[in-house]
Design a protein around this motif. Structure first.
Motif, PDB file in Angstrom:
ATOM      1  N   ILE A 316       2.520   3.716  -5.623  1.00 59.13           N
ATOM      2  CA  ILE A 316       2.471   3.154  -3.986  1.00 59.13           C
ATOM      3  C   ILE A 316       2.114   1.757  -4.153  1.00 59.13           C
ATOM      4  O   ILE A 316       2.904   0.875  -3.730  1.00 59.13           O
ATOM      5  CB  ILE A 316       1.693   4.223  -3.300  1.00 59.13           C
ATOM      6  N   SER A 317       1.030   1.410  -4.972  1.00 60.16           N
ATOM      7  CA  SER A 317       0.350   0.001  -4.935  1.00 60.16           C
ATOM      8  C   SER A 317       1.267  -0.866  -5.613  1.00 60.16           C
ATOM      9  O   SER A 317       1.467  -1.916  -5.009  1.00 60.16           O
ATOM     10  CB  SER A 317      -0.911   0.141  -5.510  1.00 60.16           C
ATOM     11  N   LYS A 318       2.019  -0.496  -6.715  1.00 60.70           N
ATOM     12  CA  LYS A 318       2.848  -1.178  -7.274  1.00 60.70           C
ATOM     13  C   LYS A 318       4.149  -1.667  -6.282  1.00 60.70           C
ATOM     14  O   LYS A 318       4.686  -2.622  -6.336  1.00 60.70           O
ATOM     15  CB  LYS A 318       3.500  -0.645  -8.646  1.00 60.70           C
ATOM     16  N   ARG A 319       4.730  -0.558  -5.684  1.00 59.77           N
ATOM     17  CA  ARG A 319       5.603  -0.646  -4.646  1.00 59.77           C
ATOM     18  C   ARG A 319       5.319  -1.937  -3.522  1.00 59.77           C
ATOM     19  O   ARG A 319       6.131  -2.742  -3.582  1.00 59.77           O
ATOM     20  CB  ARG A 319       6.080   0.392  -4.327  1.00 59.77           C
ATOM     21  N   LEU A 320       4.347  -1.464  -2.877  1.00 60.76           N
ATOM     22  CA  LEU A 320       3.787  -2.612  -1.902  1.00 60.76           C
ATOM     23  C   LEU A 320       3.561  -3.740  -2.368  1.00 60.76           C
ATOM     24  O   LEU A 320       3.871  -4.804  -1.711  1.00 60.76           O
ATOM     25  CB  LEU A 320       2.561  -1.975  -1.161  1.00 60.76           C
ATOM     26  N   LEU A 321       2.930  -4.140  -3.625  1.00 61.33           N
ATOM     27  CA  LEU A 321       2.906  -5.218  -4.317  1.00 61.33           C
ATOM     28  C   LEU A 321       4.277  -6.056  -4.529  1.00 61.33           C
ATOM     29  O   LEU A 321       4.297  -7.421  -4.363  1.00 61.33           O
ATOM     30  CB  LEU A 321       1.841  -5.211  -5.571  1.00 61.33           C
ATOM     31  N   ALA A 322       5.323  -5.297  -4.996  1.00 64.03           N
ATOM     32  CA  ALA A 322       6.556  -5.736  -5.098  1.00 64.03           C
ATOM     33  C   ALA A 322       6.969  -6.339  -4.079  1.00 64.03           C
ATOM     34  O   ALA A 322       7.707  -7.270  -3.924  1.00 64.03           O
ATOM     35  CB  ALA A 322       7.200  -4.930  -5.724  1.00 64.03           C
ATOM     36  N   ILE A 323       6.967  -5.610  -2.994  1.00 62.71           N
ATOM     37  CA  ILE A 323       7.686  -5.977  -1.670  1.00 62.71           C
ATOM     38  C   ILE A 323       6.948  -6.946  -0.785  1.00 62.71           C
ATOM     39  O   ILE A 323       7.523  -7.687  -0.135  1.00 62.71           O
ATOM     40  CB  ILE A 323       7.633  -4.612  -0.799  1.00 62.71           C
ATOM     41  N   TYR A 324       5.511  -6.688  -0.696  1.00 62.67           N
ATOM     42  CA  TYR A 324       4.604  -7.662   0.106  1.00 62.67           C
ATOM     43  C   TYR A 324       4.071  -8.888  -0.532  1.00 62.67           C
ATOM     44  O   TYR A 324       3.291  -9.683  -0.011  1.00 62.67           O
ATOM     45  CB  TYR A 324       4.038  -7.075   1.152  1.00 62.67           C
TER      46      TYR A 324
END
Length: 348
Positions: A316-324
């Motif tokens: 989840i942290s990686k996805r949010l980092l990649a998106i935002y």
């Protein structure tokens, strides 16, 4: 937007620039050297428009020349030759046309003869100025195109990373669900059948939305309700679900399936590890230009963060980092045997 404007309007701007130069030229001849206004107009238009046409050829050479395969000496010699030829051709053509268009006038012809050196020097300055402008424009375009290619590559890499992270989530969930179904087949076949039906609906929904990077919170909650119904088949009244969702949050968007790992962990470390009833609470609110989503569960015994691998939260942290592009959008709290994960989804 600036690149599109420059690309679509370059030749118009080029023509307007030369019209402005011709206007200044006319004013200097008329006001400074007392040249007849008619002669001054012909002089300014012929000399400047001819150089504008020759300069267009220079633009083509600068635009398509592969400077990376040429050394400085080659470039210098090419421009030295080009400048000499351009100025000579310009002077000859301009004097020929002006002589043809202007009737014999002793004072004007004398002015033309005296101003030849000044015109030649101005031709060199024109050449240098145009070359500098063309090189700057070409460099800007190349830099813009390079940035576009890099942005596209970064987007492709980000999408590949997000797809990889989602692919890690789905097999993990399927593995747990199939294990649950397997345990129910002998003990409670009816519940096993119900779980298979809900699982197929959940997978069908998941596959139909696998290519969507962002969905509304309302759609995500519906998605998660299917998942929780699957788990409720097994745990029945031991699994309690509470929701507190502000109405204004429902149409706000967040990454698809971002809540599924949180609920999976809540079930795994709450219900699986507990002998009594476990509350799983989902809350959503708007706060300081963020969509804030809280998922919490009660637990017994050991802190859930000390169990397992933490793959779900890391993903989840990686996805949010990649998106935002931010690493501070996931907050974890553990108080009074309640494990809480807060997601802050930027609204802009």
């Amino acid at each position: 937007m600036l690149e599109r404007f420059l690309k679509n309007n370059f030749y118009v701007m080029y023509l307007l620039m030369w019209i402005a130069v011709a206007a200044v030229h006319f004013y200097l001849l008329w006001a400074g050297w007392n040249i007849d206004p008619g002669y001054a107009i012909i002089d300014s238009l012929v000399f400047n428009m001819l150089f504008a046409l020759l300069g267009a050829g220079l633009w083509s050479w600068v635009r398509y020349a592969d400077l990376q395969k040429r050394n400085f000496l080659q470039i210098f010699m090419n421009h030295l030759t080009g400048c000499a030829i351009t100025v000579i051709v310009w002077i000859i053509l301009s004097y020929t046309l002006v002589g043809w268009m202007v009737p014999d006038d002793l004072s004007y012809n004398e002015f033309l003869d005296k101003s030849m050196m000044v015109r030649a020097i101005s031709g060199v300055l024109y050449y240098l100025l145009l070359t500098a402008v063309f090189y700057l424009h070409t460099s800007y375009r190349e830099l813009f195109e390079k940035n576009q290619r890099e942005t596209k590559l970064i987007t492709m890499l980000r999408e590949a990373e997000l797809n990889m992270l989602r692919s890690q989530i789905k097999p993990h969930f399927l593995f747990n669900s199939l294990n649950s179904i397997n345990s129910l087949i002998l003990n409670n076949p009816a519940h096993a059948q119900e779980m298979v039906i809900k699982l197929s609906e959940f997978i069908r929904y998941s596959l139909s939305n696998q290519d969507e990077s962002m969905i509304t919170l309302e759609k995500e909650l519906y998605h998660m309700a299917l998942y929780l119904e699957i788990e409720r088949v097994r745990f029945s009244d031991r699994l309690l679900i509470e929701k507190s969702i502000d109405e204004a949050c429902l149409e706000r968007k967040l990454p698809a399936m971002i809540l599924q790992p949180l609920l999976e962990n809540a079930v795994k470390y709450g219900v699986y590890e507990s002998t009594g009833k476990v509350d799983i609470a989902i809350q959503a609110r708007l706060e300081n230009n963020f969509l804030v989503v809280d998922v919490s569960n009660s637990f017994e015994g050991t802190d859930p963060t000390r169990k397992g691998t933490g793959t779900g939260l890391k993903n989840i942290s990686k996805r949010l980092l990649a998106i935002y592009g931010r690493s501070d959008l996931v907050k974890i709290r553990n108080e009074n045997n309640t494990f809480n994960v807060e997601l802050q989804i930027p609204l802009s």
